[in-house]
Design a protein around this motif. Structure first.
Motif, PDB file in Angstrom:
ATOM      1  N   LYS A  21       0.853  -1.203   0.000  1.00  0.00           N
ATOM      2  CA  LYS A  21       0.000   0.000   0.000  1.00  0.00           C
ATOM      3  C   LYS A  21       0.879   1.240   0.000  1.00  0.00           C
ATOM      4  O   LYS A  21       2.054   1.200   0.406  1.00  0.00           O
ATOM      5  N   HIS A  70      16.345  -9.788   5.853  1.00  0.00           N
ATOM      6  CA  HIS A  70      15.822  -8.964   6.947  1.00  0.00           C
ATOM      7  C   HIS A  70      14.435  -9.397   7.421  1.00  0.00           C
ATOM      8  O   HIS A  70      13.795  -8.681   8.193  1.00  0.00           O
ATOM      9  N   VAL A  71      13.983 -10.538   6.925  1.00  0.00           N
ATOM     10  CA  VAL A  71      12.659 -11.019   7.350  1.00  0.00           C
ATOM     11  C   VAL A  71      12.844 -12.250   8.237  1.00  0.00           C
ATOM     12  O   VAL A  71      13.382 -13.268   7.783  1.00  0.00           O
ATOM     13  N   ARG A  76       8.438 -13.909  15.247  1.00  0.00           N
ATOM     14  CA  ARG A  76       8.434 -12.452  15.040  1.00  0.00           C
ATOM     15  C   ARG A  76       7.810 -12.085  13.703  1.00  0.00           C
ATOM     16  O   ARG A  76       7.445 -10.937  13.479  1.00  0.00           O
ATOM     17  N   ASN A  77       7.731 -13.056  12.787  1.00  0.00           N
ATOM     18  CA  ASN A  77       7.175 -12.754  11.462  1.00  0.00           C
ATOM     19  C   ASN A  77       5.662 -12.532  11.585  1.00  0.00           C
ATOM     20  O   ASN A  77       4.946 -13.334  12.178  1.00  0.00           O
ATOM     21  N   ILE A 100       7.197 -17.243   1.849  1.00  0.00           N
ATOM     22  CA  ILE A 100       7.023 -15.851   1.430  1.00  0.00           C
ATOM     23  C   ILE A 100       8.032 -15.531   0.336  1.00  0.00           C
ATOM     24  O   ILE A 100       9.244 -15.627   0.559  1.00  0.00           O
ATOM     25  N   PRO A 105       9.815  -4.018  -0.627  1.00  0.00           N
ATOM     26  CA  PRO A 105      10.951  -3.663   0.234  1.00  0.00           C
ATOM     27  C   PRO A 105      10.534  -3.684   1.712  1.00  0.00           C
ATOM     28  O   PRO A 105       9.410  -3.317   2.052  1.00  0.00           O
ATOM     29  N   VAL A 106      11.466  -4.142   2.556  1.00  0.00           N
ATOM     30  CA  VAL A 106      11.160  -4.342   3.976  1.00  0.00           C
ATOM     31  C   VAL A 106      11.386  -3.053   4.767  1.00  0.00           C
ATOM     32  O   VAL A 106      12.347  -2.317   4.496  1.00  0.00           O
ATOM     33  N   ALA A 108       9.815  -0.198   4.779  1.00  0.00           N
ATOM     34  CA  ALA A 108       9.939   0.847   3.763  1.00  0.00           C
ATOM     35  C   ALA A 108       8.705   1.740   3.658  1.00  0.00           C
ATOM     36  O   ALA A 108       8.592   2.542   2.736  1.00  0.00           O
ATOM     37  N   GLY A 109       7.744   1.568   4.593  1.00  0.00           N
ATOM     38  CA  GLY A 109       6.523   2.378   4.544  1.00  0.00           C
ATOM     39  C   GLY A 109       5.502   1.867   3.551  1.00  0.00           C
ATOM     40  O   GLY A 109       4.527   2.548   3.240  1.00  0.00           O
ATOM     41  N   LEU A 110       5.707   0.632   3.058  1.00  0.00           N
ATOM     42  CA  LEU A 110       4.803   0.077   2.049  1.00  0.00           C
ATOM     43  C   LEU A 110       3.916  -1.045   2.618  1.00  0.00           C
ATOM     44  O   LEU A 110       3.185  -1.701   1.866  1.00  0.00           O
ATOM     45  N   GLY A 112       4.555  -4.040   3.928  1.00  0.00           N
ATOM     46  CA  GLY A 112       4.829  -5.410   3.475  1.00  0.00           C
ATOM     47  C   GLY A 112       4.477  -6.483   4.501  1.00  0.00           C
ATOM     48  O   GLY A 112       3.835  -7.485   4.161  1.00  0.00           O
ATOM     49  N   GLY A 113       4.875  -6.289   5.732  1.00  0.00           N
ATOM     50  CA  GLY A 113       4.572  -7.274   6.780  1.00  0.00           C
ATOM     51  C   GLY A 113       3.064  -7.373   7.001  1.00  0.00           C
ATOM     52  O   GLY A 113       2.518  -8.471   7.160  1.00  0.00           O
ATOM     53  N   SER A 114       2.391  -6.229   6.997  1.00  0.00           N
ATOM     54  CA  SER A 114       0.930  -6.211   7.185  1.00  0.00           C
ATOM     55  C   SER A 114       0.236  -6.939   6.038  1.00  0.00           C
ATOM     56  O   SER A 114      -0.733  -7.675   6.244  1.00  0.00           O
ATOM     57  N   ASP A 116       1.476  -9.358   4.218  1.00  0.00           N
ATOM     58  CA  ASP A 116       1.710 -10.802   4.370  1.00  0.00           C
ATOM     59  C   ASP A 116       0.774 -11.395   5.429  1.00  0.00           C
ATOM     60  O   ASP A 116       0.223 -12.481   5.246  1.00  0.00           O
ATOM     61  N   ASP A 147      -2.261  -1.539  10.093  1.00  0.00           N
ATOM     62  CA  ASP A 147      -2.464  -1.510   8.636  1.00  0.00           C
ATOM     63  C   ASP A 147      -3.092  -2.800   8.097  1.00  0.00           C
ATOM     64  O   ASP A 147      -3.461  -2.870   6.922  1.00  0.00           O
TER      65      ASP A 147
END
Ligand code: ATP
Length: 302
Positions: A21, A70-71, A76-77, A100, A105-106, A108-110, A112-114, A116, A147
């Motif tokens: 996002k 970095h993942v 913790r994931n 995954i 990018p990790v 990075a304000g995008l 990514g974790g949310s 996933d 998010d």
């Protein structure tokens, strides 16, 4: 990915596209005792996505595989935590293997974790026939991160509260953006600490941008982009300020903004051709540079 063949065994596994996002608007309007902030934001899904492969296990274990350095592949994931949340809420559920393929990018304000985590909730709901509604999944998702509910909803939405009180908006049609990330992480906690809520700075109004989206006015959307977290980041990290200037000067660029707490900066582009041309032009200058369309969805089973 070698030990995971998604075509191997019928409905025992599936793949979910987990879309990143951007925030077209982000204003911090208060802090809360639980450490979260009250925000006003406009989220928009984008085409860039991770692929999440899910496979049923015969025991109640959860395993995570991801080759990105970095993942973490442990509790913790966020994807692991999403699976654990469903297992804890569903006594007779078997475990799941999660792979995954990281493209977003990790840190990075995008989101990514949310994304996933959202994909695991959505995918496990389908894989195990849990019959949870989108609303159920969003209520579970907010326990994982602010998010996550938006990543489940997808498209475009106005977010209030901590970002979980969502009002859907019409997504931008056939719009392309250029994403540039300098290749370093900016600690989200530091960024939020820099915000002085008592300081009265002139802000843009979220309802104006929401109305521009409702009317499908691409150029006006681009004109009203706003991120209250930009000021501290741009002054402390000149590399991010430089990206903003470069993207702003690029032919076809209609508006430029940092997404979330950074460090990714995006430009709303007038056309796909100009977005692709700009991406090719900047390719060697930055750690990550990608042209991608806006997306109507946050998740897709494929
Ligand atoms: P947001 O925009 O929601 O604040 P972000 O895009 O800035 O998030 P993420 O990519 O979600 O940040 O990563 C934040 C941290 O979460 C990283 O330090 C990373 O190690 C950790 N993390 C845990 N699970 C994941 C995952 N599945 N994908 C990426 N990062 C993850």
């Amino acid at each position: 990915m070698a030990d995971f063949d998604p075509d191997e065994s019928g409905c025992e596994h599936l793949r979910v596209q987990a879309h990143a996002k951007v925030n077209l608007y982000l204003d911090i309007i208060g802090s809360r005792s639980d450490g979260y902030h009250e925000i006003e934001t406009i989220f928009h899904s984008i085409g860039l996505h991770d692929d999440i492969y899910l496979r049923k296990r015969i025991d109640r274990q959860i395993t995570v595989h991801c080759e990105h350095p970095h993942v973490p592949c442990d509790p913790r994931n966020l994807a692991y935590r999403a699976a654990k949340l469903l297992l804890d809420n569903t006594p007779d559920l078997s475990g799941v293997e999660i792979q995954i393929l990281k493209r977003i990018p990790v840190a990075a304000g995008l989101g990514g974790g949310s994304a996933d985590a959202a994909a695991v909730l959505y995918g496990m709901n389908a894989l195990f026939d849990l019959n949870l509604t989108q609303r159920d999944l969003m209520q579970l998702g907010v326990q994982l991160g602010a998010d996550v509910p938006f990543c489940i909803l997808g498209g475009a939405a106005l977010g209030r509260g901590i970002g979980e009180i969502l009002t859907p908006l019409p997504p931008l049609e056939e719009a392309w953006i250029l994403l540039v990330n300098p290749g370093f992480e900016i600690p989200t906690a530091w960024v939020y600490q820099q915000i002085n809520l008592s300081l009265t700075v002139p802000k843009k109004n979220v309802t104006i941008l929401a109305r521009c989206l409702q009317n499908g006015e691409f150029v006006n959307v681009a004109r009203h982009l706003y991120n209250g977290l930009e000021v501290p980041v741009l002054s402390k990290y000149p590399a991010v300020a430089e990206i903003k200037t470069k993207l702003g000067n690029r032919p076809g660029s209609c508006g430029v903004l940092m997404s979330g707490s950074g460090a990714t900066v995006f430009a709303l582009m007038q056309s796909q051709a100009e977005a692709n041309l700009a991406a090719a032009n900047f390719e060697n200058d930055f750690a990550f540079c990608r042209a991608t369309p806006m997306s109507r969805v946050g998740l897709r089973i494929s």
